[in-house]
Motif scaffolding. Structure first.
Motif, mmCIF file in Angstrom:
data_model
loop_
_atom_site.group_PDB
_atom_site.id
_atom_site.type_symbol
_atom_site.label_atom_id
_atom_site.label_comp_id
_atom_site.label_asym_id
_atom_site.label_seq_id
_atom_site.Cartn_x
_atom_site.Cartn_y
_atom_site.Cartn_z
ATOM 1 N N TYR A 247 0.816 -1.218 0.000
ATOM 2 C CA TYR A 247 0.000 0.000 0.000
ATOM 3 C C TYR A 247 0.849 1.268 0.000
ATOM 4 N N ASN A 248 2.163 1.130 -0.085
ATOM 5 C CA ASN A 248 3.038 2.289 -0.257
ATOM 6 C C ASN A 248 3.770 2.204 -1.593
ATOM 7 N N THR A 249 3.404 1.229 -2.428
ATOM 8 C CA THR A 249 3.963 1.083 -3.767
ATOM 9 C C THR A 249 2.899 1.439 -4.799
ATOM 10 N N PHE A 250 3.328 1.715 -6.053
ATOM 11 C CA PHE A 250 2.307 1.981 -7.070
ATOM 12 C C PHE A 250 1.520 0.716 -7.385
ATOM 13 N N ALA A 251 2.126 -0.447 -7.178
ATOM 14 C CA ALA A 251 1.410 -1.717 -7.335
ATOM 15 C C ALA A 251 2.281 -2.851 -6.806
ATOM 16 N N THR A 252 1.652 -3.775 -6.096
ATOM 17 C CA THR A 252 2.319 -4.990 -5.639
ATOM 18 C C THR A 252 1.417 -6.179 -5.940
ATOM 19 N N GLU A 253 1.951 -7.164 -6.644
ATOM 20 C CA GLU A 253 1.180 -8.364 -6.954
ATOM 21 C C GLU A 253 1.564 -9.480 -5.992
ATOM 22 N N PHE A 254 0.557 -10.209 -5.515
ATOM 23 C CA PHE A 254 0.773 -11.319 -4.599
ATOM 24 C C PHE A 254 0.550 -12.646 -5.321
ATOM 25 N N PRO A 255 1.019 -13.746 -4.764
ATOM 26 C CA PRO A 255 0.928 -15.042 -5.456
ATOM 27 C C PRO A 255 -0.485 -15.455 -5.845
ATOM 28 N N ASP A 256 -1.496 -14.991 -5.117
ATOM 29 C CA ASP A 256 -2.870 -15.360 -5.460
ATOM 30 C C ASP A 256 -3.457 -14.479 -6.560
ATOM 31 N N GLY A 257 -2.635 -13.576 -7.123
ATOM 32 C CA GLY A 257 -3.089 -12.705 -8.192
ATOM 33 C C GLY A 257 -3.606 -11.365 -7.730
ATOM 34 N N LYS A 258 -3.771 -11.182 -6.437
ATOM 35 C CA LYS A 258 -4.251 -9.903 -5.902
ATOM 36 C C LYS A 258 -3.199 -8.821 -6.131
ATOM 37 N N ILE A 259 -3.663 -7.626 -6.502
ATOM 38 C CA ILE A 259 -2.763 -6.489 -6.691
ATOM 39 C C ILE A 259 -3.217 -5.357 -5.777
ATOM 40 N N THR A 260 -2.299 -4.851 -4.971
ATOM 41 C CA THR A 260 -2.587 -3.687 -4.137
ATOM 42 C C THR A 260 -1.894 -2.470 -4.729
ATOM 43 N N THR A 261 -2.482 -1.305 -4.515
ATOM 44 C CA THR A 261 -1.897 -0.051 -4.985
ATOM 45 C C THR A 261 -1.709 0.889 -3.800
ATOM 46 N N SER A 262 -1.177 2.047 -4.067
ATOM 47 C CA SER A 262 -0.851 2.978 -2.986
ATOM 48 C C SER A 262 -2.112 3.607 -2.388
ATOM 49 N N THR A 263 -2.194 3.576 -1.071
ATOM 50 C CA THR A 263 -3.270 4.272 -0.353
ATOM 51 C C THR A 263 -2.691 5.288 0.627
ATOM 52 N N THR A 264 -1.372 5.455 0.623
ATOM 53 C CA THR A 264 -0.729 6.309 1.623
ATOM 54 C C THR A 264 -0.494 7.737 1.138
ATOM 55 N N ASN A 265 -0.755 8.021 -0.146
ATOM 56 C CA ASN A 265 -0.532 9.383 -0.641
ATOM 57 C C ASN A 265 -1.388 10.403 0.098
ATOM 58 N N GLN A 266 -2.565 9.983 0.543
ATOM 59 C CA GLN A 266 -3.458 10.891 1.246
ATOM 60 C C GLN A 266 -2.841 11.395 2.545
ATOM 61 N N LEU A 267 -1.865 10.667 3.062
ATOM 62 C CA LEU A 267 -1.205 11.099 4.297
ATOM 63 C C LEU A 267 -0.370 12.342 4.077
ATOM 64 N N PHE A 268 -0.040 12.638 2.810
ATOM 65 C CA PHE A 268 0.818 13.778 2.499
ATOM 66 C C PHE A 268 0.042 14.856 1.750
ATOM 67 N N SER A 269 -1.261 14.926 1.992
ATOM 68 C CA SER A 269 -2.114 15.900 1.318
ATOM 69 C C SER A 269 -1.730 17.318 1.739
ATOM 70 N N PRO A 270 -1.624 18.240 0.772
ATOM 71 C CA PRO A 270 -1.304 19.630 1.124
ATOM 72 C C PRO A 270 -2.422 20.304 1.926
ATOM 73 N N ASP A 271 -3.598 19.660 2.000
ATOM 74 C CA ASP A 271 -4.699 20.237 2.780
ATOM 75 C C ASP A 271 -4.466 20.095 4.279
ATOM 76 N N HIS A 272 -3.576 19.183 4.633
ATOM 77 C CA HIS A 272 -3.288 18.998 6.053
ATOM 78 C C HIS A 272 -2.376 20.114 6.555
ATOM 79 N N ASP A 273 -2.476 20.405 7.835
ATOM 80 C CA ASP A 273 -1.472 21.294 8.411
ATOM 81 C C ASP A 273 -0.193 20.494 8.627
ATOM 82 N N TYR A 274 0.896 21.201 8.852
ATOM 83 C CA TYR A 274 2.199 20.528 8.885
ATOM 84 C C TYR A 274 2.287 19.525 10.024
ATOM 85 N N GLN A 275 1.778 19.880 11.185
ATOM 86 C CA GLN A 275 1.874 18.979 12.323
ATOM 87 C C GLN A 275 1.118 17.674 12.062
#
Length: 500
Positions: A247-275
């Motif tokens: 979930y921190n990569t653009f895509a990761t494939e697992f042996p069962d064929g499942k592919i996950t994508t990045s979901t962590t970009n939202q943690l670095f949204s410019p809408d957030h305050d710095y803290q």
């Protein structure tokens, strides 16, 4: 450009030339046979080298020319008359198509990864691990556990068959293109790029065991984008394990064929305050650091034989290094507090959990891009950004002041590494993505500033030399000169310590 791609391109230029220079009453036979030859080249190119989207115009021109010339050759009635305007439009379209194709082939070339320079051949193997003690927090809900894919490169006894592909599953190439805001099919031609590794090769018996190095890709990156670095290290006698942080990569494939994508970009949204953003970064960082500790646990099980692998008994767990790029570099630093790790390297990555850690008492190397070093130097000299610069960056004065405060603490950590045998280096004319294999994908990246003005092959050579030199010194006890000062072989490498 591959051989039959080039021949197809030249054949169509020949067709274009013949259709212009030959008189109308003498075109029929030459154009028919020339079109047939071009079509034959197309078939051979498709079968031998494989289809790719950048050649779509060439394929279309070939089929149309063959159909038109065959009709003209075999028809018994008098040939139809084509007005000069229509003929001009056809010629112009053909010329524009050739120019567009040449541009596409330049922009998205089929490159070769740099060959490893060490004496060992390189083997590779993928591992799938599940951490039953940790719940997944970034993707699936419920009781799902943290799953990780790890690619391992190692010194091989011999290679058999073809090299492994650079990126084994072409489906994740679609996600990589989307990550850069491009159509899904843009990078499909990269399925033809090979590595210099042999899948499942027997590990070399030349040494009783090999030092271990862990690799951490950056945010939205992939373990495969550090292939050239991993192969270089493996060819010099290291076992290298690159972690796909799920979930921190653009895509990761697992042996069962499942592919996950990045979901962590939202943690670095410019809408957030710095803290808030800093807190999110620390939260993510804790997961990434725990990933490294877990993978180390699994490699210990492989070494002892509790997990079956041909690497059993070959991992030198007394000499472990870690490095990473961007947030993966921060992971390398944070993970280095693990007593099992001997030394580490941060490639152009700002640190996380700065306020939770004290000095790291082991050798650590910081290698930055020139632009990042310029920013650090500016903070060191207490030169705040002007209002115009802040507006151009789309930032705020409060945000930049808080960033500067954290950067000052980063600078302190960098200086502390010197007393422990570490170093701070920067590479002239580099940008952030010169530290990954992304730099080979397209020359357009250099034009828009994603990579620096240094040639990708040169950047790769210089950075790999620094990484190898550091780990040779602290994992093998073989000292070279790059950590000591100027080296005539690599004038791009600059010591950052005097300026910090």
């Amino acid at each position: 450009m591959r051989l039959f791609e080039l021949l197809l391109f030249v054949s169509i230029i020949g067709l274009f030339t013949l259709s212009i220079v030959l008189r109308k009453d003498r075109r029929r036979v030459p154009l028919f046979f020339a079109s047939g030859i071009t079509a034959l080249v197309l078939v051979i190119q498709w079968v031998v080298e494989g289809y790719r989207i950048q050649l779509l115009f060439l394929y279309g021109i070939t089929v149309i020319c063959l159909a038109v010339s065959a009709y003209a050759y075999f028809q018994k009635a008098a040939p139809w008359k084509i007005s000069r305007i229509l003929r001009g439009i056809a010629y112009s379209a053909m010329a524009v198509s050739l120019v567009i194709t040449a541009g596409l082939l330049y922009a998205f070339p089929l490159f070769q990864l740099p060959s490893p320079t060490g004496s060992f051949k390189v083997g590779t193997q993928a591992f799938h691990f599940v951490d039953t003690n940790r719940k997944e927090t970034f993707g699936e809900t419920g009781d799902s556990k943290r799953e990780l894919m790890v690619q391992v490169w190692y010194p091989a006894q011999a290679g058999a068959g073809d090299y492994a592909p650079w990126i084994p599953d072409t489906r994740i190439l679609d996600y990589m293109a989307a990550d850069y805001g491009l159509p899904d099919f843009t990078f499909q031609h990269l399925k033809y790029v090979s590595s210099h590794s042999y899948t499942g090769a027997i590990i070399s018996p030349a040494q009783a065991a090999y030092p271990l190095i862990l690799v951490n890709p950056g945010n939205g990156s992939s373990r495969f984008l550090h292939t050239s670095q991993a192969e270089e290290l493996a060819s010099h006698g290291y076992i290298v394990a690159a972690i796909d942080h799920t979930y921190n990569t653009f895509a990761t494939e697992f042996p069962d064929g499942k592919i996950t994508t990045s979901t962590t970009n939202q943690l670095f949204s410019p809408d957030h305050d710095y803290q808030t953003e800093r807190s999110n970064r620390d939260t993510l960082g804790k997961v990434l650091t725990d990933d490294v500790a877990f993978i180390l646990d699994q490699l210990e099980l492989i070494q002892s034989g509790q997990i079956t692998s041909n690497l059993q008994g070959k991992i030198d767990l007394d000499h472990i290094g870690v490095f990473g790029h961007s947030i993966g570099g921060a992971t390398a630093y944070d993970a280095s507090f693990d007593p099992r790790i001997t030394a580490g390297i941060d490639l152009d990555g700002g640190l996380y959990r700065l306020h939770d850690r004290q000095q790291l008492h082991k050798p650590f190397l910081f290698i930055t891009s020139q632009s990042e070093f310029t920013k650090l130097k500016r903070v060191r000299e207490n030169k705040p950004y002007t209002d115009a610069e802040i507006e151009q960056m789309g930032s705020t004065r409060e945000w930049e002041d808080q960033v500067a405060a954290d950067k000052k603490l980063e600078l302190q950590r960098m200086r502390e590494t010197i007393s422990e045998g570490g170093q701070v280096l920067y590479i002239e004319h580099t940008e952030h993505l010169n530290f990954t294999d992304v730099q080979f994908i397209s020359p357009l990246f250099r034009m828009v500033g994603i990579t620096g003005q240094i040639a990708p092959e040169r950047a790769n050579t210089v950075i790999n030399a620094c990484i190898l030199d550091f780990f040779d010194e602290y994992l093998k006890g073989q000292s070279d000169s790059l950590m000591r000062g100027a080296d005539r072989r690599f004038p791009e490498v600059k010591l950052g310590t005097p300026l910090l």
